[in-house]
Design a protein around this motif. Structure first.
Motif: not given
Length: 283
Positions: A24-45
Motif C-alpha cells: 500500500t506504499g508509505y506513511n509518515p511513520v515508516n518513511t521516517i523509520t526507513w530513512a533512519i535505517f538508511l542513515g545507519i546502513f550508510l555509515f556501516g558501508v
C-alpha cells in the motif's frame, strides 16, 4: 501488560507490516523509520569500504548502476505477480532495497578479494558485468510473461528528462552556479527528472497512483503530477549545493558526501526504472 503489547503489535502491524504485505506504499511513520535505517546502513558501508580499501569514485558508481537497474526490474517482476507469497514480500520496498544492497555488498567483497588475489585485473568490470547480467535476466523473465503495450513510455520519460536536465544545467550555468558541472551531480538531477517524468506519465496519462507521502499530497493539491518537476529541482539543487559546499574538508567528509549522493541517485533512478518498465509492459 497484554494490552500494552497488543497496542505495540497493532502499531507495528498497521505502519510497517501491512504496507509491505498489501503493498500500500508509505506513511509518515515508516518513511521516517526507513530513512533512519538508511542513515545507519550508510555509515556501516563507509566503514566497510574503508576496511576493504574500496575507492568511491566515478568508476565505482558506474559499476553499481547495473545493480540499480537490476533491483528496479526485479521489483517489476513482483508487480507482475510472477512470484507468490511469502517470496514476493522480499521484493516489495523497502525490503527489496536491503536485499539488493546485501547482494551488491557480497559482489563487491568477492570481486575485491579476487582482485587482491590477482585472479582478475579489474574488479569494477566484474561487478558491473554481474549486475548487467542480472538486469538482463530480469527483463527476459518479464518479456517472457508480459507484452509491450506502451512503447512510447521510455521515449517520453528519457526524452523529457534529458531535455529538462540540459535546460536546468544551462540556466544554472548562466546564473554562475556550477552545481551540475560534475558527472555525479548531473546524473543525480537527470535520474530524479526521469523519476518525475515517469510519475507524470503514470498518473496523468495512465491512471497509476503515487505511494510516497509528500508527492502524493502535492499531486492531489495541484491535481497534476507535473508538480514533480519543480519539486525535484527545488529539493535537489539546494541539497547538492549544500553537500558540495560543506563536505570537502577532509577525505572522510568527501567520502561521506559521495555516499550520500549515491543514495540520492539510487532514490531517483530506481523508481524511474521501475515505473518505466512497468508502464511499458502495462503492469
Amino acid at each position: 501488560m497484554n494490552s500494552f503489547i497488543d497496542n505495540i503489535w497493532e502499531f507495528i502491524q498497521n505502519y510497517y507490516i501491512d504496507p509491505i504485505i498489501f503493498d500500500t506504499g508509505y506513511n509518515p511513520v515508516n518513511t521516517i523509520t526507513w530513512a533512519i535505517f538508511l542513515g545507519i546502513f550508510l555509515f556501516g558501508v563507509i566503514k566497510l569500504f574503508k576496511r576493504l580499501n574500496i575507492s568511491v569514485d566515478d568508476r565505482f558508481i558506474l559499476s553499481i548502476i547495473p545493480f540499480i537497474l537490476a533491483g528496479s526490474s526485479l521489483r517489476v517482476v513482483e508487480d507482475a505477480g510472477i512470484f507468490n507469497a511469502p517470496v514476493n514480500y522480499l521484493l516489495i520496498t523497502p525490503i527489496i532495497y536491503f536485499l539488493v544492497f546485501a547482494i551488491v555488498i557480497l559482489t563487491l567483497v568477492v570481486s575485491k578479494w579476487l582482485y587482491n588475489k590477482e585472479f582478475i585485473k579489474d574488479y569494477h568490470i566484474l561487478v558491473a558485468s554481474i549486475g548487467s547480467l542480472w538486469f538482463i535476466f530480469n527483463v527476459s523473465i518479464l518479456l517472457y510473461f508480459e507484452n509491450v503495450v506502451n512503447l512510447y513510455v521510455p521515449y517520453f520519460v528519457i526524452g523529457a528528462a534529458t531535455l529538462l536536465v540540459f535546460i536546468v544545467y544551462k540556466i544554472l550555468k548562466y546564473s554562475g552556479l556550477d552545481i551540475l558541472s560534475t558527472n555525479l551531480n548531473f546524473a543525480i538531477m537527470w535520474a530524479h527528472l526521469l523519476d518525475a517524468s515517469s510519475t507524470i506519465v503514470g498518473i496523468d496519462l495512465l491512471g497509476y497512483h503515487e505511494k510516497h507521502v509528500v508527492p502524493s499530497y502535492l499531486i492531489e493539491l495541484t491535481n497534476t503530477a507535473t508538480v514533480m518537476y519543480p519539486l525535484k529541482i527545488l529539493i535537489f539543487i539546494p541539497v547538492l549545493y549544500i553537500l558540495d559546499s560543506y563536505f570537502n574538508e577532509d577525505r572522510e567528509s568527501r567520502n561521506l558526501k559521495t555516499f550520500v549522493k549515491i543514495v540520492i541517485l539510487i532514490l531517483g533512478l530506481a523508481p524511474a526504472c521501475r515505473n518505466t518498465i512497468r508502464m511499458t509492459l502495462g503492469i
